[in-house]
Write an enzyme that holds these catalytic residues in place. Structure first.
Site, short mmCIF file in Angstrom:
data_model
loop_
_atom_site.label_atom_id
_atom_site.label_comp_id
_atom_site.label_asym_id
_atom_site.label_seq_id
_atom_site.Cartn_x
_atom_site.Cartn_y
_atom_site.Cartn_z
N CYS A 112 0.87 -1.19 0.00
CA CYS A 112 0.00 0.00 0.00
C CYS A 112 0.90 1.23 0.00
O CYS A 112 2.12 1.13 0.17
CB CYS A 112 -0.87 -0.01 1.25
SG CYS A 112 0.12 0.05 2.75
N HIS A 117 5.41 -5.80 8.49
CA HIS A 117 5.17 -7.19 8.89
C HIS A 117 5.45 -8.13 7.72
O HIS A 117 4.56 -8.80 7.21
CB HIS A 117 3.74 -7.35 9.41
CG HIS A 117 3.56 -6.74 10.76
ND1 HIS A 117 2.37 -6.21 11.19
CD2 HIS A 117 4.43 -6.55 11.77
CE1 HIS A 117 2.52 -5.73 12.42
NE2 HIS A 117 3.77 -5.93 12.78
N CYS A 177 2.21 6.36 8.93
CA CYS A 177 1.34 6.53 7.76
C CYS A 177 0.34 7.65 8.05
O CYS A 177 -0.29 7.64 9.12
CB CYS A 177 0.61 5.23 7.45
SG CYS A 177 -0.56 5.42 6.09
N HIS A 224 -1.58 -4.75 19.20
CA HIS A 224 -1.06 -4.26 17.92
C HIS A 224 -0.42 -2.88 18.10
O HIS A 224 -0.97 -2.02 18.80
CB HIS A 224 -2.20 -4.18 16.89
CG HIS A 224 -1.70 -4.01 15.49
ND1 HIS A 224 -1.36 -2.78 14.98
CD2 HIS A 224 -1.46 -4.90 14.50
CE1 HIS A 224 -0.94 -2.93 13.73
NE2 HIS A 224 -0.99 -4.21 13.42
N GLU A 257 -0.25 -0.29 16.28
CA GLU A 257 -1.09 0.87 15.91
C GLU A 257 -2.02 1.23 17.06
O GLU A 257 -2.21 2.42 17.38
CB GLU A 257 -1.91 0.53 14.65
CG GLU A 257 -2.77 1.69 14.21
CD GLU A 257 -3.71 1.32 13.06
OE1 GLU A 257 -3.29 0.61 12.14
OE2 GLU A 257 -4.87 1.75 13.12
N THR A 270 -6.96 0.62 11.50
CA THR A 270 -7.09 0.91 10.06
C THR A 270 -7.25 -0.35 9.20
O THR A 270 -7.74 -0.26 8.08
CB THR A 270 -5.86 1.67 9.55
OG1 THR A 270 -4.69 0.94 9.91
CG2 THR A 270 -5.79 3.08 10.12
N SER A 289 1.14 -10.13 10.23
CA SER A 289 0.54 -8.97 9.57
C SER A 289 -0.97 -9.01 9.74
O SER A 289 -1.65 -9.90 9.22
CB SER A 289 0.92 -8.97 8.08
OG SER A 289 -0.01 -8.21 7.34
N SER A 290 -1.49 -8.03 10.45
CA SER A 290 -2.92 -7.99 10.76
C SER A 290 -3.76 -7.94 9.48
O SER A 290 -4.72 -8.69 9.32
CB SER A 290 -3.18 -6.75 11.62
OG SER A 290 -4.52 -6.56 11.83
S1 SF4 Z 1 -3.00 2.64 7.16
FE1 SF4 Z 1 -1.66 0.87 7.03
S2 SF4 Z 1 -2.56 -0.41 5.39
FE2 SF4 Z 1 -3.44 1.67 5.20
S3 SF4 Z 1 -2.13 2.77 3.71
FE3 SF4 Z 1 -1.34 3.21 5.77
S4 SF4 Z 1 0.24 1.65 6.14
FE4 SF4 Z 1 -1.03 0.93 4.43
#
Ligand code: SF4
Length: 302
Positions: free
Chosen positions: A17, A47, A107, A135, A137, A178, A234-235
């Protein structure tokens, strides 16, 4: 037994991504600019064990937490990269106090639930977060609530709503990790609304996750087997495998060495998808290996 060669189709949305591509580019740039190393990274960058091993070989040093980073000598400069999952503000402060140069690769889409979590808590909402407590995040999001007297619960999905013991008078704020499936978040909103008069929900599921989940849902319904590639830690990859398993036989692998010929016996339509931290070359390698396996099976059966 294979009689006709099956078709192999890669999901229309699969693999890296934007957030992962961005963090890997940041890591490469830092390593190139720091030939004498080391460049530290808090946690595994992504991950994906193969990508992590590749970056380690280029000089990246992965530490589990900022406490593991060595103290710096006076005048010494060292770089530390924050991965796409983000961290709590207190972690950034600790890095700063230790004298490290911080490169923040959070991100931009992960900063959205961080911001909404704080906003909801500041407005007095009882916060319910859909995600996995361990996790990184989620840990980062929780860290953004430091200093607030917030009531927060992290649950994995709508089936855990009863344990929240919600009251009609509770004002509930909802956000999601996310990478969780949208339909489970929608179910969670519905379940909470059964108990409470006021619910404020933000859709914090990222578009890349949504696109990959929709693509595998559509593909899995047309395939008699789906292979999902990505780290077992990796979730978002695990979610893809869960979705595909609802419709067809699915195997979650990390690379082509795990493929088994017998999985493809009698199969007509083979689907492939990959998590957001799986590079394109890994998808190509799996596709090529499957082609070889089904060719061998076709020859053997002919
Ligand atoms: S939130 Fe996570 S899965 Fe979505 S674009 Fe960002 S890094 Fe990628």
């Amino acid at each position: 037994m294979i009689t006709t060669k099956p078709t192999i189709e890669v999901a229309r949305s699969a693999g890296w991504c934007f957030g992962v591509e961005r963090i890997v580019q940041m890591a490469e740039k830092l390593l190139d600019e720091t030939p004498d190393g080391p460049v530290y990274c808090l946690g595994e960058l992504i991950h994906n064990p193969q990508e992590v091993a590749r970056l380690r070989a280029k000089g990246m040093v992965f530490v589990k937490s900022h406490e593991e980073l060595p103290p710096l000598k006076p005048g010494e400069k060292r770089k530390v990269l924050i991965r796409a999952h983000g961290v709590a503000p207190s972690v950034k402060r600790a890095l700063h106090e230790k004298g490290y140069e911080i490169y923040d690769g959070t991100c931009p889409l992960v900063t959205i639930p961080q911001r909404f979590a704080r906003e909801l808590a500041e407005q007095g909402y009882r916060l319910v977060i859909m995600g996995h407590i361990e996790h990184p995040e989620i840990q980062g999001i929780l860290g953004h609530l430091d200093g607030l007297n917030a009531q927060v619960d992290v649950i994995t999905g709508p089936e855990e709503v009863d344990k929240l013991r919600l009251k009609a008078s509770d004002r509930v704020g909802l956000i999601s990790q996310t990478t969780h499936p949208f339909e489970r978040f929608a179910q969670l909103i519905g379940r909470v609304l059964e108990h409470c008069l006021e619910v404020r929900a933000y859709n914090t599921i990222c578009q890349a996750t949504f696109d990959r989940q929709e693509a595998i849902r559509e593909l899995a319904q047309r395939c008699d087997i789906v292979i999902v590639i990505g780290g077992r830690n990796s979730s978002n990859t695990c979610r893809l495998a869960e979705i595909a398993s609802q419709y067809t036989t699915c195997y979650h692998i990390e690379d082509e060495s795990e493929l088994k010929g017998e999985w493809f016996w009698g199969k007509k339509h083979i689907g492939i998808s990959a998590g957001a931290s799986t590079p394109t070359h890994a998808i190509t390698a799996v596709q090529a290996a499957i082609e070889q396996l089904v060719s061998k099976l076709s020859t053997a059966s002919g």
